[in-house]
Design an enzyme around this catalytic site. Structure first.
Site, PDB file in Angstrom:
ATOM      1  N   THR A 369       0.849  -1.210   0.000  1.00 30.67           N
ATOM      2  CA  THR A 369       0.000   0.000   0.000  1.00 30.67           C
ATOM      3  C   THR A 369       0.881   1.257   0.000  1.00 30.67           C
ATOM      4  O   THR A 369       2.088   1.175   0.256  1.00 30.67           O
ATOM      5  CB  THR A 369      -0.941   0.009   1.221  1.00 30.67           C
ATOM      6  OG1 THR A 369      -1.665  -1.194   1.287  1.00 30.67           O
ATOM      7  CG2 THR A 369      -1.896   1.168   1.255  1.00 30.67           C
ATOM      8  N   GLY A 461      -1.210  -1.768   6.448  1.00 31.67           N
ATOM      9  CA  GLY A 461      -2.224  -2.767   6.747  1.00 31.67           C
ATOM     10  C   GLY A 461      -2.935  -2.469   8.045  1.00 31.67           C
ATOM     11  O   GLY A 461      -3.395  -1.357   8.290  1.00 31.67           O
TER      12      GLY A 461
HETATM   13  N1  GLY Z   1      -4.845  -3.941   1.657  1.00 29.41           N
HETATM   14  C1  GLY Z   1      -4.725  -3.289   2.880  1.00 29.41           C
HETATM   15  C2  GLY Z   1      -5.965  -2.585   3.292  1.00 29.41           C
HETATM   16  O1  GLY Z   1      -6.606  -1.980   2.436  1.00 29.41           O
HETATM   17  O2  GLY Z   1      -6.310  -2.626   4.427  1.00 29.41           O
END
Ligand code: GLY
Length: 558
Positions: A369, A461
């Site tokens: 991310t 995350g």
């Molecule tokens: N993929 C990490 C989130 O959107 O929480």
């Protein structure tokens, strides 16, 4: 009543000194904080061409897809929190991926009924229908000033001319080496003789450049309904995935009302479901609003922050999912009365075991991310958190496109109660269903006090929302943007029932005091997050942009 002159002057003075709201003034300068200097430069380039913060967000996102492909990309999705200065509109663009129509509730469970992590993380089944291109299209068409072709130009250049390989990407190539080696086109770009290229190697991505050029020339609809859509579906299905042309044609980025709360007189505007961040952040702040944190010793202060994180993440696990599929008690969760009830269970001298909280149904979540924060000279703002889920998504690329597939399906709760790749557990509200968006921890946020503004967010995350909570408290305590991104971090996500902390985040005395309260403490072997913060002090006019020292980004003020 006749006012005497001195009184009149006093009134005028008081009136003149009253702080203007952000909507009543413009910063006169722009600022961008992103995870890579080339991405920030792409944003600056389109601002210099007459673009606004929204055009800059398109340019930064597209550039990050090229120079930080471990974190986000055209094959992923994300959330863009916007503030439009001309009318004060706050809105969130939800470009989160959706489960394909052929997805099913138990698709990641093996014959033994247990989740098969490899399928939800490393196979083409892990890919949700990508949302980022649709999000960029909506941003540009409805809020930007420049054609998409202009905003995509820097990214196309970076893809064609290349960027020098840096340590974080190199380390993640190493982690994906086996899967890259099996894909000829991927290996040609990302490997040298089967190994990670040396630091500083220029990485050119000609296929991605051609894909971006297609979008610039034919528009983003090509991704969802045109020639590119056909290539994507053929490629994904060859890899073993289940995307269809109908899935792509049906995908829309949508606008949603953000979550709005209040803490110590500051207005908090943050992401709404299917991102959990805003609810968790506001709920935790509501719990903390019952204490005068400034008057407490540091261990008690940290104990309370952790206990607020624990309770808010517990509600995430139990209640939250895609608002188009599940009914959630959002108004209740962010209500101050609810927080008052949560405080009743909170002791100053003792940690509350997570298992002692009612309705425990163990929850799930995600890490690579990326985030960027942008303020333009007129006061328009964007907080964007975009993602492929784990590093390089699944590591699988759609042949001929340069596009990495996300592995966001792992953000669903494959089996209620079983932890996902981020050790998050979830309930039925976040189970898999065709066309449903998986819950995210993204927390793009604006914090507006009487005296200033912060635009913030981070990857990380399940750690994301806690990081933004700490940043909010630090900002309201008067810390600078650079201090906020550098501060060592602590974290609790309800389950596992562990207080995690970065090296240096707790003093020896705090470790002892928190241990005595019953917290299970675990020092993290690594530091987490890559926070990007822009601040604006209304009184001095000072604008700051700071990138997390944990990454290689660069905050720039123009
Ligand atoms: N993929 C990490 C989130 O959107 O929480």
């Amino acid at each position: 009543m006749k006012l005497r002159a001195p009184v009149l002057w006093l009134l005028v003075a008081v009136f003149a000194a009253a702080p203007l709201s952000a909507a009543e003034r413009a910063p006169g300068k722009a600022a961008i904080a992103s995870a890579h200097p080339l991405a920030s430069a792409a944003g600056h380039e389109v601002l210099a061409k007459g673009g606004n913060a929204f055009d800059a967000a398109v340019a930064v996102s597209a550039a990050l897809a090229v120079v930080e492909p471990i974190g986000s990309g055209l094959g992923g999705g994300g959330f863009f929190l916007l503030h439009r200065a001309s009318d004060g509109l706050d809105v969130m663009i939800d470009a989160r991926e959706k489960a394909p129509a052929a997805a099913s509730h138990d698709m990641f469970l093996g014959p033994d009924g247990q989740p098969q992590r490899r399928l939800s993380l490393e196979s083409a089944l892990a890919a949700g229908i990508a949302g980022e291109p649709a999000g960029l299209e909506l941003l540009a068409a409805k809020y930007g000033r420049l054609p998409l072709a202009v905003s995509l130009a820097p990214a196309i250049r970076y893809a064609r001319e290349g960027f020098p390989l840096y340590p974080r990407v190199q380390a993640n190539i190493e982690r994906r080496r086996a899967v890259f080696a099996k894909q000829k086109e991927v290996a040609a770009v990302w490997l040298r003789d089967g190994a990670s290229p040396a630091l500083g190697t220029i990485i050119r991505q000609p296929q991605l450049a051609r894909t971006l050029e297609r979008l610039a020339k034919h528009g983003v609809r090509d991704f969802y309904e045109g020639e590119l859509a056909r290539r994507l579906v053929t490629g994904v299905r060859k890899l073993g995935g289940i995307w269809t042309l109908e899935d792509l044609a049906a995908y829309r980025a949508v606008e949603r009302a953000p979550i709005v709360g209040e803490y110590r007189g500051a207005r908090i505007v943050s992401a709404s479901p299917p991102a959990s961040g805003g609810i968790v952040l506001v709920e935790a702040l509501n719990v903390l609003s019952g204490y005068d944190l400034a008057q407490l010793d540091s261990a008690t202060r940290k104990h309370l922050i952790i206990e607020s994180m624990r309770r808010a993440h517990r509600d995430r696990a139990v209640w939250l999912g895609d608002p188009d599929f599940v009914t959630m008690p959002v108004a209740g969760l962010i209500h101050p009365f609810y927080a008052a009830g949560l405080r009743a269970s909170l002791r100053l001298d003792r940690a509350t075991p997570s298992a002692a909280l009612p309705g425990v149904e163990p929850p799930p979540q995600g890490t690579q991310t990326t985030h960027f924060s942008i303020l333009d000279a007129e006061g328009n703002r964007v907080a964007g958190t975009i993602t492929l889920n784990f590093f390089f998504g699944s590591g699988l690329q759609v042949p001929g496109t340069g596009i990495f597939l996300n592995n966001e399906m792992d953000d669903f709760s494959s089996k209620p109660g079983s932890p996902n790749g981020f050790n998050l557990v979830g309930a039925e509200a976040n189970s898999i269903a065709p066309g449903k968006r998986m819950l995210s921890s993204s927390t793009p946020t604006f914090v507006e006090s009487d005296t200033g503004l912060m635009i913030a967010g981070s990857p990380g995350g399940s750690f994301i929302t806690g990081m933004v909570l700490l940043a909010t408290l630090d900002f309201l305590d008067g810390r600078s943007a650079a201090e906020i991104v550098a501060a060592p971090r602590i974290h609790h996500q309800y389950l596992p029932d562990v207080l995690q902390y970065e090296p240096g985040a707790l003093t020896e005395a705090e470790i002892v005091a928190l241990g005595q309260r019953g917290h299970q403490l675990r020092e993290s072997g690594r530091r987490w997050g890559n926070m990007q913060v822009v601040t604006w002090d209304y009184a001095t006019g000072r604008v700051e942009a700071a990138s997390d020292p944990r990454g290689e980004g660069e905050g720039q003020v123009y």
